[in-house]
Design a protein around this motif. Structure first.
Motif, PDB file in Angstrom:
ATOM      1  N   PHE A  95      -0.922  -7.898  14.207  1.00 58.24           N
ATOM      2  CA  PHE A  95      -1.234  -8.310  12.841  1.00 58.24           C
ATOM      3  C   PHE A  95      -0.900  -9.801  12.700  1.00 58.24           C
ATOM      4  N   THR A  96      -1.651 -10.487  11.845  1.00 51.95           N
ATOM      5  CA  THR A  96      -1.347 -11.868  11.499  1.00 51.95           C
ATOM      6  C   THR A  96      -0.779 -11.897  10.098  1.00 51.95           C
ATOM      7  N   VAL A  97       0.476 -12.338   9.963  1.00 52.09           N
ATOM      8  CA  VAL A  97       1.133 -12.417   8.660  1.00 52.09           C
ATOM      9  C   VAL A  97       0.878 -13.809   8.098  1.00 52.09           C
ATOM     10  N   THR A  98       0.240 -13.872   6.932  1.00 52.42           N
ATOM     11  CA  THR A  98      -0.165 -15.157   6.361  1.00 52.42           C
ATOM     12  C   THR A  98      -0.162 -15.068   4.837  1.00 52.42           C
ATOM     13  N   ALA A  99      -0.809 -16.045   4.175  1.00 51.56           N
ATOM     14  CA  ALA A  99      -0.870 -16.094   2.708  1.00 51.56           C
ATOM     15  C   ALA A  99      -2.318 -16.139   2.252  1.00 51.56           C
ATOM     16  N   ILE A 100      -2.549 -15.694   1.013  1.00 52.55           N
ATOM     17  CA  ILE A 100      -3.885 -15.735   0.415  1.00 52.55           C
ATOM     18  C   ILE A 100      -4.286 -17.186   0.177  1.00 52.55           C
ATOM     19  N   ALA A 101      -5.538 -17.534   0.497  1.00 53.77           N
ATOM     20  CA  ALA A 101      -6.043 -18.867   0.175  1.00 53.77           C
ATOM     21  C   ALA A 101      -6.077 -19.060  -1.334  1.00 53.77           C
TER      22      ALA A 101
END
Length: 295
Positions: A95-101
């Motif tokens: 999984f890639t843990v990131t933030a909403i654009a």
């Protein structure tokens, strides 16, 4: 009244087909909030890890069929951390843990992600049916909102939001600049034939937290009455804005247009107060629309 819909916990369903090792599914998180990944079988704590987490996340925890991820602060959309989850049967899921654009204001960070490895299982099929029904509801709401906002006032608000004031009959009457906790508001009052408007430039001065608008209210106001207006009559208005969430230091424009008829209450001619509430429900600013704007 323009009100943000009451938010339920944001639960997203993910269906992995083929070999899940060949693709990393994105998980969207927000600072100081736990995101839960829920699987159909237990996870292996010893072989579940988040790469590069030190100083950015709390240690990842496995609790039976669940994996808990908590960033210490908000991430940026360009940030990406690889989370490798290993299930009890040895299967590895990336999984890639990131933030909403920021421009995707219609999306929310994940609070729970349900992961299905067999899309044809009864549990997965039930969730897919729920997803389909939810999409249909969103389409119906979007269609209803489109027709509701297909008015002259909303058209004027859209022009003001884009800075096309010259294409309207509205003219600037006065400006008002004031500071609130963590934000600056620059309000420009306009009037025209049977219309009044206020154009608000909002600047987020908080050094760490994003800012979003939860609700805007327009209510009739008696002389000397101060916000919040608890007993005034709610009046209709058109609202348009060019942002969903303001990052620290960012600015955005909010346009509100009011018809002349709104300046009349059951008691006769009246002033109106616009109240702005941020995402946590706190009243952060208000402006008074004088009825003389539509004379």
């Amino acid at each position: 009244m323009a009100v943000a819909r009451d938010r339920k916990p944001y639960v997203r369903n993910v269906y992995l087909r083929g070999n899940p090792k060949h693709q990393a599914t994105s998980v969207y998180v927000t600072g100081e909030v736990v995101t839960v990944l829920r699987f159909q079988q237990p996870c292996d704590p010893a072989r579940t890890k988040l790469l590069g987490w030190e100083g950015r996340f709390e240690p990842v925890e496995c609790a039976g069929k669940r994996v808990l991820v908590e960033p210490l602060q908000d991430l940026k959309p360009e940030d990406g951390f690889l989370l490798l989850v290993t299930l009890a049967d040895g299967k590895e899921l990336p999984f890639t843990v990131t933030a909403i654009a920021q421009n995707k204001e219609w999306e929310w960070p994940d609070q729970q992600v349900n992961v299905f490895l067999d899309p044809e299982s009864p549990a997965a099929l039930r969730k897919q049916l729920d997803d389909t029904r939810a999409r249909e509801r969103r389409l119906e709401e979007a269609n209803e909102r489109h027709w509701r906002e297909n008015t002259t006032d909303h058209a004027l608000a859209r022009l003001l939001k884009k800075g096309d004031m010259k294409l309207t009959q509205l003219r600037v009457r006065r400006r008002w600049f004031f500071k609130e906790e963590g934000m600056d508001l620059d309000a420009t009052f306009l009037s025209g034939k049977g219309k009044a408007a206020v154009l608000v430039q909002v600047t987020n001065r908080d050094p760490a937290k994003a800012w979003s608008l939860a609700e805007a209210r327009l209510r009739t106001t008696r002389p000397g009455e101060k916000a919040p207006i608890l007993f005034g009559e709610a009046r209709p208005f058109a609202l348009q804005k060019d942002w969903g969430e303001l990052a620290p230091g960012a600015s955005g424009t909010l346009a509100i247009v009011v018809d002349k008829s709104a300046f009349t209450s059951q008691e006769g001619p009246c002033d109106l107060t616009v109240e702005l509430y941020r995402h946590d429900g706190l009243l952060v600013g208000h402006v008074v629309l004088d009825r003389r704007l539509v004379r």
